[in-house]
Design a protein around this motif. Structure first.
Motif, mmCIF file in Angstrom:
data_model
loop_
_atom_site.group_PDB
_atom_site.id
_atom_site.type_symbol
_atom_site.label_atom_id
_atom_site.label_comp_id
_atom_site.label_asym_id
_atom_site.label_seq_id
_atom_site.Cartn_x
_atom_site.Cartn_y
_atom_site.Cartn_z
ATOM 1 N N TYR A 124 4.808 -26.589 2.528
ATOM 2 C CA TYR A 124 3.757 -26.252 1.331
ATOM 3 C C TYR A 124 2.972 -25.190 0.687
ATOM 4 O O TYR A 124 2.029 -24.899 1.092
ATOM 5 C CB TYR A 124 3.024 -28.122 1.410
ATOM 6 N N ILE A 126 1.033 -23.407 -2.434
ATOM 7 C CA ILE A 126 0.769 -23.976 -3.221
ATOM 8 C C ILE A 126 0.002 -22.834 -3.722
ATOM 9 O O ILE A 126 -0.358 -21.178 -2.878
ATOM 10 C CB ILE A 126 -0.704 -24.492 -2.634
ATOM 11 N N MET A 165 -8.367 -27.815 -2.038
ATOM 12 C CA MET A 165 -7.202 -27.861 -1.272
ATOM 13 C C MET A 165 -7.352 -28.513 0.531
ATOM 14 O O MET A 165 -6.904 -29.427 0.530
ATOM 15 C CB MET A 165 -6.604 -26.182 -0.964
ATOM 16 N N HIS A 168 -7.895 -32.323 -0.335
ATOM 17 C CA HIS A 168 -6.449 -33.827 -0.888
ATOM 18 C C HIS A 168 -5.397 -32.583 0.285
ATOM 19 O O HIS A 168 -3.883 -33.419 0.521
ATOM 20 C CB HIS A 168 -6.163 -32.991 -1.927
ATOM 21 N N TYR A 171 -3.090 -36.227 1.088
ATOM 22 C CA TYR A 171 -2.447 -36.058 0.572
ATOM 23 C C TYR A 171 -1.111 -34.957 0.977
ATOM 24 O O TYR A 171 0.483 -36.178 0.999
ATOM 25 C CB TYR A 171 -2.398 -35.656 -1.145
ATOM 26 N N ILE A 172 -1.270 -34.336 1.305
ATOM 27 C CA ILE A 172 -0.587 -32.816 1.712
ATOM 28 C C ILE A 172 0.107 -34.081 3.075
ATOM 29 O O ILE A 172 1.410 -33.700 3.108
ATOM 30 C CB ILE A 172 -1.227 -32.152 2.105
ATOM 31 N N HIS A 173 -0.529 -34.050 3.777
ATOM 32 C CA HIS A 173 -0.143 -34.343 5.298
ATOM 33 C C HIS A 173 0.346 -35.923 5.242
ATOM 34 O O HIS A 173 1.416 -36.505 5.775
ATOM 35 C CB HIS A 173 -1.576 -34.670 5.817
ATOM 36 N N PHE A 177 4.384 -33.724 5.004
ATOM 37 C CA PHE A 177 4.158 -31.944 4.682
ATOM 38 C C PHE A 177 3.618 -31.184 6.113
ATOM 39 O O PHE A 177 2.836 -32.383 6.495
ATOM 40 C CB PHE A 177 3.461 -30.717 3.834
ATOM 41 N N VAL A 180 0.749 -25.558 5.239
ATOM 42 C CA VAL A 180 0.292 -25.352 4.024
ATOM 43 C C VAL A 180 0.415 -23.291 4.013
ATOM 44 O O VAL A 180 -0.543 -22.849 4.839
ATOM 45 C CB VAL A 180 -0.908 -25.648 3.965
ATOM 46 N N TYR A 473 4.318 -27.066 -4.673
ATOM 47 C CA TYR A 473 3.529 -27.822 -4.903
ATOM 48 C C TYR A 473 3.779 -28.166 -6.668
ATOM 49 O O TYR A 473 4.730 -27.476 -7.442
ATOM 50 C CB TYR A 473 2.260 -27.169 -5.104
ATOM 51 N N LYS A 524 8.693 -38.272 -0.153
ATOM 52 C CA LYS A 524 7.754 -38.883 0.658
ATOM 53 C C LYS A 524 8.625 -39.576 2.228
ATOM 54 O O LYS A 524 7.815 -39.452 2.787
ATOM 55 C CB LYS A 524 6.664 -39.852 0.035
#
Length: 619
Positions: A124, A126, A165, A168, A171-173, A177, A180, A473, A524
């Motif tokens: 991911y 960013i 970061m 959140h 959220y990423i996990h 993803f 990062v 992102y 997702k």
């Protein structure tokens, strides 16, 4: 007379000041390479006598720079050295002594334990300033040159930071993803557009508008606590024109075209003709301007032919790997640097961390150029890069073209079929990075003319290919820059919900449109399925030439076959399965990994809609 002597004494105190910098700021015992070179910065430090009284540390050589304000100390950290502090004594010509206490730390992870990103990961990407503002207290930092926050200015700072970061990570996990990659977080004390981070002005300091070194460490720890990886964006080719050393360069050749810069004779900017690295017919003029020219006027080109600068850059990378426990590095503008140095740099890292990974940016749609940089390439000039991963701009371009074109014998999906065939050239296709877009390109939704179905097809295919996928992102919510194609500020739009008071919140789904929610759910579901699919991670790839607007690619192990179907037909159609008999799937019940629906693979398959269908044979 006594007053005159007092004046001379006071002047000597001024002329021989304190140590301003020692870099790297600390080191570790236990490296396989026992050498260490310290940059020492201090007024008129050049003529100091240097002594280290520690039997575990050998001072091999004291190197004087062209500037009187630098020394470069060559040390050997002996194998039996232990963690702790040792003193470096500087005896100045005026009789003054300065003691600097230097710290050697213990390594708290075995070198083999630094496991780099690989084809089981999805990265991911960013732009931190545009993702989430987790700490408004660091939005404006006095003493820095750019001291304003303006979210309406696409090229100004918006306030996103490391804490944003961290806040959140869940959220990423949960999206699926596994890694990062933030764009650079180091000091970028430029007068404008400092948000993007690529004009670094201090290679050892985190930009305080993003947070602190402790924040950066916490980001790494929080990710690793979730079983995720942190990739650092590094820049070996250039620095910012307001880097601290630009006012007092150590050597006459520290940056390329240095005399022109100092004499204000006009800067030479790179011709950006990256093919000179491979071109057997390239002129010396073109080669020099490509390699030595400044990337832009605000980014001085670092001269890695200077052995002290080369060592500085290598040690800086090692320092960040060890400090943050990194699992990867993305190296910016890879072909612009002196290529023999880049091989030395990558080799030094990989010798120290044999399971690590580095990806280099070669922005070319020519697979021959991209493949040249990958470790194991059979290059005619004998070049060996030591670089495990390169960036698949050719396939990214090919997929977009295939989906935008009308179907024909030489157009449309055949581009993907023939593009993937180029994998015969790559030493290790599975280690190449594929991506729908990034921070320098139009958003994939814009590239595909805001066609949601085509965007799903592009992203879905990339997530299943024999590659390491990277997603920028906002791709998951169809972020776009259609109003201003090519505009970097708009490409790096704020992620909705990252700022208090945002009317939309992509972290929770509040205010998102139906297509945005649909895309987010699609990604997702697929990403979370991919987490445990060895067939996608490392399975054998087989694909079939497109027939009647349908392209099929499969990934298979002994336990699972994943079938990816790209269907460009606007109307409902039926797919004859006889050409695919070699897959040995006849009669099997397959599950759609996105929708969980099941189908029977026998004779023919109904394709009710244009789009991507991803089936698995796993029970």
């Amino acid at each position: 007379m006594k007053y005159f002597n007092l004046i001379i004494f006071c002047m000597s105190l001024i002329s021989f000041g304190q140590i301003e910098r020692v870099e790297p700021p600390n080191w570790w015992v236990g490296f396989s390479d026992h050498s260490l070179q310290l940059l020492i910065k201090g007024e008129n430090i050049q003529n100091a006598e240097v002594e280290i009284s520690n039997k575990h540390i050998e001072l091999v050589k004291v190197n004087k720079a062209d500037s009187p304000n630098y020394l470069f100390l060559d040390l050997i950290i002996k194998e039996d050295a232990i963690a702790g502090n040792f003193d470096i004594e500087f005896e100045l010509p005026n009789g003054k002594n300065i003691t600097h206490s230097y710290t050697l730390k213990s390594r708290d992870r075995l070198a083999e334990g630094y496991i780099g990103f690989n084809s089981s990961d999805v990265i991911y990407l960013i732009t931190p300033d545009r993702f989430a503002n987790g700490d408004i207290a660091n939005d404006i930092v006095s003493g820095l040159r750019e001291t304003s926050i303006n979210r309406k200015n696409d090229y100004g700072r918006h306030g996103g930071d490391i804490q944003g970061m961290i806040d959140h990570i869940d959220y990423i996990h949960d999206m699926g993803f596994t890694s990062v990659w933030p764009t650079p977080l180091l000091m970028n004390d430029m007068t404008r557009s400092s948000y993007h981070g690529y004009a670094i002005t201090d290679f050892y300091q985190v930009d305080p508008r993003f947070g602190t070194l402790d924040d950066y460490k916490q980001l790494a720890q929080k990710l690793q606590g979730k079983g995720m990886k942190l990739i650092m964006d590094q820049v070996a080719n250039h620095c910012g024109s307001l880097h601290w050393w630009m006012s007092d360069l150590p050597f006459k050749d520290w940056v390329n075209y240095q005399s022109e810069y100092l004499n204000k004779e006009g800067l030479k900017v790179s011709n950006h003709r990256r093919t000179v690295n491979q071109d057997p017919y390239a002129s010396g003029f073109d080669k020099e301007l490509m390699s030595k020219g400044w990337f832009v006027n605000e980014m001085p080109d670092l001269n890695q032919r200077n052995p002290f600068l080369a060592k500085y850059i290598i040690q800086n990378s090692l320092w960040w790997i060890e400090t943050l426990h990194l699992e990867g590095i993305r190296q910016d503008t890879y072909p612009y640097s002196y290529k023999e140095f880049m091989a030395e740099w990558a080799g030094a890292i990989m010798r120290e961390y044999p399971n690590f990974n580095i990806v280099g940016e070669e922005w070319s749609t020519n697979p021959l150029l991209v493949g040249y940089w990958q470790q194991g390439a059979n290059n005619k000039d004998g070049y060996k890069s030591n670089l495990k991963s390169t960036m698949d701009f050719p396939m990214q371009h090919t997929i977009v073209r295939a989906l935008n074109e009308e179907e024909g014998w030489n157009s449309g999906l055949v581009n993907i079929y023939e593009g993937l065939a180029n994998d015969f050239y790559y030493p290790d296709p599975q280690s190449i990075l594929i991506f729908p877009d990034n921070h320098d390109m139009d958003r994939i939704f814009t590239q595909l003319h805001e066609d949601v179905t085509n965007t799903k097809m592009a992203v879905g295919l990339m997530l299943c290919m024999p590659r390491i996928p990277q997603v920028y992102y906002g791709t998951e919510i169809l972020m776009q820059n259609t109003a201003k194609p090519g505009d970097h500020g708009l490409i790096r739009t704020d992620f909705p919900g990252g700022w208090e008071g945002d009317s939309k919140n992509a972290f929770t789904g509040k205010g998102l449109s139906a297509p945005q929610k649909e895309m987010q759910t699609f990604m997702k579901n697929l990403l979370n399925y991919r987490l445990n699919s060895e067939a996608i991670h490392e399975g054998k790839t087989v694909h079939f030439a497109p027939i009647n607007g349908v392209y099929i690619m499969t990934r298979a192990t002994d336990k699972e076959t994943v079938i990816v179907i790209i269907n460009k037909n606007e109307n409902p159609s039926t797919l004859d399965l006889s050409p695919y008999s070699e897959l040995n799937l006849d009669g099997q019940t397959l599950q759609n990994v996105v929708t969980n629906e099941t189908v029977k693979w026998r004779n023919q398959l109904s394709l009710p809609n244009k789009g991507i269908y991803i089936f698995s044979s796993a029970k």
